[in-house]
Scaffold this motif. Structure first.
Motif: not given
Length: 228
Positions: A78, A80, A132, A143-146, A152, A130, A148-150
């Motif tokens: 991952v 930036k 990948t 990214s999965k984190e990105q 949320t 972020t 998930d953030q959206w």
């Protein structure tokens, strides 16, 4: 030592330089380091000297990213980046080199072309993200984190307004001048010149944009909370 940050320089470079100076003076005041800031093309170049120069460099890289070459990319890791352009077929990502996320890779965010999905989630140019790049792929993915953030944010009961080309203080001043203090929970910093306004449950995000838009030389994107 001289370092270069991924944080883009755009709009009013002097405002961005002053914002970066204020950030360094506040966050790194206890370190033994002196510095000089120079906008270098589309990014900042910073000269650092002192016993803690490496600590300072790593802190700034963590906060604002480090420009990469495509050869630096490890598949699946991952990194930036920031959104540089939004088109119907794809979203362009700048990370020191440019890559794209095609519309076909955005189905995890719902239906529509890339432009429609970006608008639904309030995406605007210069927004930090972020990403990948999978093995043997020519394209990037958020990214999965990105993602998930959206989701949320999207599934919350409040609208969010993403703002570029303005410091957090400038955004807060515009909100205060238009007397919207009670209409927002606050303004969160996303980058040097990028932030997000978190509205209260009863506040209409597009209405805030219409009200403060003329006070800021900014692009704004609205994400409507789906639980309103």
């Amino acid at each position: 030592m001289i370092i270069e940050l991924l944080q883009p320089v755009y709009g009013h470079p002097e405002n961005a330089k002053n914002a970066l100076k204020a950030f360094i003076d506040t966050e790194l005041k206890d370190l033994d380091v002196s510095y000089d800031i120079l906008p270098k093309g589309k990014h900042f170049s910073i000269s650092l000297s002192g016993e803690d120069e490496e600590v300072c460099a790593n802190f700034l890289y963590n906060a604002f990213g480090k420009p990469l070459q495509k050869s630096d990319i490890v598949p699946g890791e991952v990194y930036k980046g920031y959104i540089s352009k939004i088109e119907p077929e794809q979203i362009h990502i700048q990370a020191g080199f440019e890559t794209v996320i095609p519309a076909s890779a955005l189905s995890v965010l719902g239906t529509g072309n890339a432009e429609q999905i970006a608008a639904r989630f309030g995406m605007i140019p210069y927004l930090s993200i972020t990403f990948t790049i999978p093995e043997e792929s020519k394209f990037a993915l958020f990214s999965k984190e990105q993602i998930d953030q959206w989701w949320t944010w999207k599934k919350s009961s409040t609208d969010r307004i993403f703002v570029n080309n303005a410091t957090r203080s400038q955004v807060k001043a515009a909100i205060k001048k238009k007397k919207h203090g009670r209409d927002v929970y606050g303004v969160e910093k996303l980058g040097l010149m990028e932030s997000v306004i978190v509205c209260t449950e009863k506040t209409d995000g597009p209405g805030i944009v219409a009200s403060i838009g003329k006070l800021l030389s900014s692009q704004m994107g609205v994400m409507i909370g789906s639980k309103k």
